[in-house]
Design an enzyme around this catalytic site. Structure first.
Site, PDB file in Angstrom:
ATOM      1  CB  VAL A  11      -0.954  -0.008   1.217  1.00  0.00           C
ATOM      2  CG1 VAL A  11      -1.558   1.364   1.461  1.00  0.00           C
ATOM      3  CG2 VAL A  11      -2.064  -1.011   0.981  1.00  0.00           C
ATOM      4  CG  PHE A 150     -11.431   1.285  -0.569  1.00  0.00           C
ATOM      5  CD1 PHE A 150     -12.198   0.377   0.148  1.00  0.00           C
ATOM      6  CD2 PHE A 150     -11.396   2.605  -0.150  1.00  0.00           C
ATOM      7  CE1 PHE A 150     -12.935   0.783   1.252  1.00  0.00           C
ATOM      8  CE2 PHE A 150     -12.125   3.020   0.962  1.00  0.00           C
ATOM      9  CZ  PHE A 150     -12.897   2.103   1.665  1.00  0.00           C
ATOM     10  CD  GLU A 153      -1.407  -7.453  -2.268  1.00  0.00           C
ATOM     11  OE1 GLU A 153      -1.078  -8.572  -2.686  1.00  0.00           O
ATOM     12  OE2 GLU A 153      -1.392  -7.140  -1.066  1.00  0.00           O
ATOM     13  CE  LYS A 205      -9.439  -2.208   3.197  1.00  0.00           C
ATOM     14  NZ  LYS A 205      -9.208  -2.351   1.773  1.00  0.00           N
ATOM     15  N   GLY A 258      -7.928 -15.588   0.028  1.00  0.00           N
ATOM     16  CA  GLY A 258      -6.696 -15.537   0.813  1.00  0.00           C
ATOM     17  C   GLY A 258      -6.116 -14.150   0.705  1.00  0.00           C
ATOM     18  CB  CYS A 261      -6.800  -7.448   2.563  1.00  0.00           C
ATOM     19  SG  CYS A 261      -5.494  -6.237   2.398  1.00  0.00           S
ATOM     20  CE  LYS A 264      -4.397  -6.987   7.378  1.00  0.00           C
ATOM     21  NZ  LYS A 264      -5.365  -5.933   7.557  1.00  0.00           N
TER      22      LYS A 264
HETATM   23  P1  NAD Z   1       3.182  -4.681   4.012  1.00  0.00           P
HETATM   24  O1  NAD Z   1       3.512  -5.669   5.049  1.00  0.00           O
HETATM   25  O2  NAD Z   1       3.395  -4.992   2.573  1.00  0.00           O
HETATM   26  O3  NAD Z   1       3.981  -3.324   4.288  1.00  0.00           O
HETATM   27  C1  NAD Z   1       4.162  -2.743   5.543  1.00  0.00           C
HETATM   28  C2  NAD Z   1       5.493  -1.988   5.529  1.00  0.00           C
HETATM   29  O4  NAD Z   1       5.621  -1.248   6.734  1.00  0.00           O
HETATM   30  C3  NAD Z   1       6.715  -2.901   5.444  1.00  0.00           C
HETATM   31  O5  NAD Z   1       7.547  -2.511   4.381  1.00  0.00           O
HETATM   32  C4  NAD Z   1       7.401  -2.711   6.793  1.00  0.00           C
HETATM   33  O6  NAD Z   1       8.806  -2.842   6.713  1.00  0.00           O
HETATM   34  C5  NAD Z   1       6.980  -1.297   7.151  1.00  0.00           C
HETATM   35  N1  NAD Z   1       7.062  -0.990   8.582  1.00  0.00           N
HETATM   36  C6  NAD Z   1       6.643  -1.723   9.609  1.00  0.00           C
HETATM   37  N2  NAD Z   1       6.905  -1.078  10.775  1.00  0.00           N
HETATM   38  C7  NAD Z   1       7.485   0.106  10.446  1.00  0.00           C
HETATM   39  C8  NAD Z   1       7.976   1.200  11.200  1.00  0.00           C
HETATM   40  N3  NAD Z   1       7.921   1.217  12.537  1.00  0.00           N
HETATM   41  N4  NAD Z   1       8.501   2.249  10.533  1.00  0.00           N
HETATM   42  C9  NAD Z   1       8.577   2.236   9.201  1.00  0.00           C
HETATM   43  N5  NAD Z   1       8.130   1.225   8.436  1.00  0.00           N
HETATM   44  C10 NAD Z   1       7.589   0.167   9.048  1.00  0.00           C
HETATM   45  O7  NAD Z   1       1.680  -4.280   4.266  1.00  0.00           O
HETATM   46  P2  NAD Z   1       0.593  -3.792   3.185  1.00  0.00           P
HETATM   47  O8  NAD Z   1       0.062  -4.960   2.448  1.00  0.00           O
HETATM   48  O9  NAD Z   1       1.129  -2.626   2.445  1.00  0.00           O
HETATM   49  O10 NAD Z   1      -0.565  -3.302   4.159  1.00  0.00           O
HETATM   50  C11 NAD Z   1      -0.438  -2.130   4.948  1.00  0.00           C
HETATM   51  C12 NAD Z   1      -1.796  -1.766   5.514  1.00  0.00           C
HETATM   52  O11 NAD Z   1      -2.686  -1.434   4.444  1.00  0.00           O
HETATM   53  C13 NAD Z   1      -2.492  -2.900   6.282  1.00  0.00           C
HETATM   54  O12 NAD Z   1      -3.203  -2.349   7.348  1.00  0.00           O
HETATM   55  C14 NAD Z   1      -3.435  -3.494   5.267  1.00  0.00           C
HETATM   56  O13 NAD Z   1      -4.546  -4.114   5.863  1.00  0.00           O
HETATM   57  C15 NAD Z   1      -3.857  -2.262   4.500  1.00  0.00           C
HETATM   58  N6  NAD Z   1      -4.293  -2.521   3.138  1.00  0.00           N
HETATM   59  C16 NAD Z   1      -3.619  -3.413   2.351  1.00  0.00           C
HETATM   60  C17 NAD Z   1      -4.022  -3.632   1.047  1.00  0.00           C
HETATM   61  C18 NAD Z   1      -3.283  -4.618   0.173  1.00  0.00           C
HETATM   62  O14 NAD Z   1      -3.810  -4.963  -0.890  1.00  0.00           O
HETATM   63  N7  NAD Z   1      -2.111  -5.105   0.552  1.00  0.00           N
HETATM   64  C19 NAD Z   1      -5.131  -2.927   0.510  1.00  0.00           C
HETATM   65  C20 NAD Z   1      -5.774  -2.010   1.324  1.00  0.00           C
HETATM   66  C21 NAD Z   1      -5.349  -1.802   2.633  1.00  0.00           C
END
Ligand code: NAD
Length: 433
Positions: A11, A150, A153, A205, A258, A261, A264
């Site tokens: 994201v 929203f 991936e 969300k 799976g 998102c 969980k």
């Molecule tokens: P991710 O695990 O791919 O990325 C999280 C990033 O945060 C990692 O690169 C990690 O190293 C970094 N991080 C963790 N702690 C940190 C800190 N203290 N300081 C700096 N960086 C730090 O996660 P994601 O898939 O991008 O999801 C992030 C959020 O967005 C989640 O809450 C998820 O539910 C939400 N979300 C995800 C999607 C999706 O399709 N992946 C879509 C909508 C919303």
């Protein structure tokens, strides 16, 4: 505008890059040094179509920078997005400790007024916690807003650049205006920016993901019924989807949802409802159906081989939880692989982009190949776990020549059973006989 994005995962990286693409000055911070090093070299650590080109262009034009130093990112920016992960905790609730840690660090780094925006998916009430934590660290003025993401991936760049709508949760008119100004370029086609109270934004969300998960479990359970009564779920789906009140989206039968998102987020809503004392029966059922659905194909495999797959070799096409991504978090392929391996079978897999991720998650427990047909040599069966486009029209005769056993377990209903059977394969799909 000057924007900081904390967390450069699926994201954060897309958000930061796309905001830079519309002219904002963006600094992305991540605590993972290896990610930042890759990004500084113009290479995304994840696979996402279209991202690399945007990343490089905006870096070259000096609108997009990467750092491991959160303080540096916050010091320069009016708007600070929090986009770190919120995985499930032991109770199924969302673990927001990463978000709150980042909030604390932001509080310590602030050198003037900031708008702190949660992009991460967080339970209702998280913005209030962030407010408390930041206030304990700084005497500077700040606001906290919710702006859930929203994007999907595999289509993340497009989704972010052309969103269906943007949700902004804030009670402050000024904050709403600043965020509307920031998002202006993304909604020129008339898509709405919906401003609401923070708690409703946080819940919106989860409500969306809960609904999508429920639709998937609905069609999966319907598929299982179809098998019992000798109906074809594809026909039923077509009949349903053409109803304008229902539509086709998220009505594809398969081997369960799976990814990082839906599972969980469903668990988190169930937990929130339990804590609120009201329960959420329909979601509990949707989740339970999904857990069963992840092993439906394994059950078919075991039934076909009379429960004995020891020493058998399974070709597996598709590892990621869906096409066009390398994300394998909670991928249904994993449940099938584990089920086969623990019964003494071997797995040889191909995925167009998830090879590195598979090595990270599975090590050498399965064999990985770099071409789809290479997975088939002497295999006793083919299992299709992800509906990548390139799997849809294979050379069936060539496949039959390569494989020892002529059986296909199609977890995504991408083949026409009749065509496959004509070449001499035994075919198992989902919800059709
Ligand atoms: P991710 O695990 O791919 O990325 C999280 C990033 O945060 C990692 O690169 C990690 O190293 C970094 N991080 C963790 N702690 C940190 C800190 N203290 N300081 C700096 N960086 C730090 O996660 P994601 O898939 O991008 O999801 C992030 C959020 O967005 C989640 O809450 C998820 O539910 C939400 N979300 C995800 C999607 C999706 O399709 N992946 C879509 C909508 C919303």
């Amino acid at each position: 505008m000057n924007v900081a994005v904390i967390g450069t995962g699926y994201v954060g990286l897309v958000v930061g890059t796309c905001l830079a693409e519309t002219g904002h000055d963006v600094v992305c911070a991540d605590s993972d040094e290896s990610k930042i090093e890759m990004l500084r070299g113009g290479k995304p650590p994840i696979y996402e179509p279209g991202l690399e080109e945007l990343l490089r262009r905006n870096m070259e034009e000096e609108r997009l920078a990467f750092t491991t130093d959160l303080r540096e990112a916050v010091a320069k920016s009016l708007i600070v997005f929090i986009a770190v992960g919120t995985p499930s905790d032991d109770s199924g609730g969302a673990d927001v400790s990463g978000v709150l840690d980042v909030a604390r660090e932001i509080g310590r780094a602030m050198n003037g007024y900031r708008i702190i925006v949660t992009k991460s998916t967080v339970p209702v009430g998280t913005a209030d916690k962030i407010r408390e934590i930041v206030a304990a660290e700084t005497s500077e003025q700040f606001d906290v807003a919710s702006n859930p993401e929203f994007l999907k991936e595999g289509a993340a760049v497009d989704d972010f650049l052309k969103p269906d709508r943007i949700i902004v949760g804030t009670d402050d008119v000024r904050v709403a205006e600043i965020l509307k100004e920031m998002y202006g370029p993304f909604v020129r086609t008339g898509r709405p920016i919906i401003v609401m109270d923070v708690r409703s934004a946080e819940l919106t969300k989860y409500a969306c993901n809960a609904m999508l998960a429920t639709r998937i479990s609905f069609i999966n359970e319907l598929a299982n019924l179809c098998e019992k009564v000798e109906a074809d779920v594809d026909n039923v789906r077509e009949g349903m989807g053409t109803d304008s009140r229902i539509g086709y989206a998220f009505l594809f039968p398969g081997i369960g949802f799976g990814g990082s998102c839906l599972p969980k987020d469903v668990r988190a809503v169930i937990r929130t409802a339990a804590e609120a004392g009201c329960g959420f029966g329909i979601l509990e059922a949707a989740y339970a159906v999904n857990e069963r659905q992840k092993i439906v194909l394994l059950d078919k495999i075991l039934a076909h081989f009379d429960g004995d797959v020891e020493g058998k070799l399974f070709a597996l096409w598709g590892l990621s939880f869906k096409p066009r991504t390398d994300d394998m978090r909670e991928a249904p392929s994993l449940a099938i692989i584990e089920g086969l391996l623990e019964r003494g079978a071997a797995v040889r897999a191909y995925d167009p982009v998830a090879e590195e991720m598979a090595i990270r998650m599975l090590g050498d427990r399965i064999e990985l190949v770099t071409r789809n047909y290479d997975a088939l040599k002497d295999a006793d069966a083919l299992v299709v776990a992800t509906e990548w486009n390139e799997f849809r029209r294979p050379d069936l005769k060539r496949m039959a020549g390569l494989m020892r056993g002529h059986v296909i377990f199609d977890g995504r209903n991408i083949y026409n059973p009749k065509t496959v059977k004509e070449v001499g394969f035994t075919y198992y799909g989902i919800g059709r006989t």
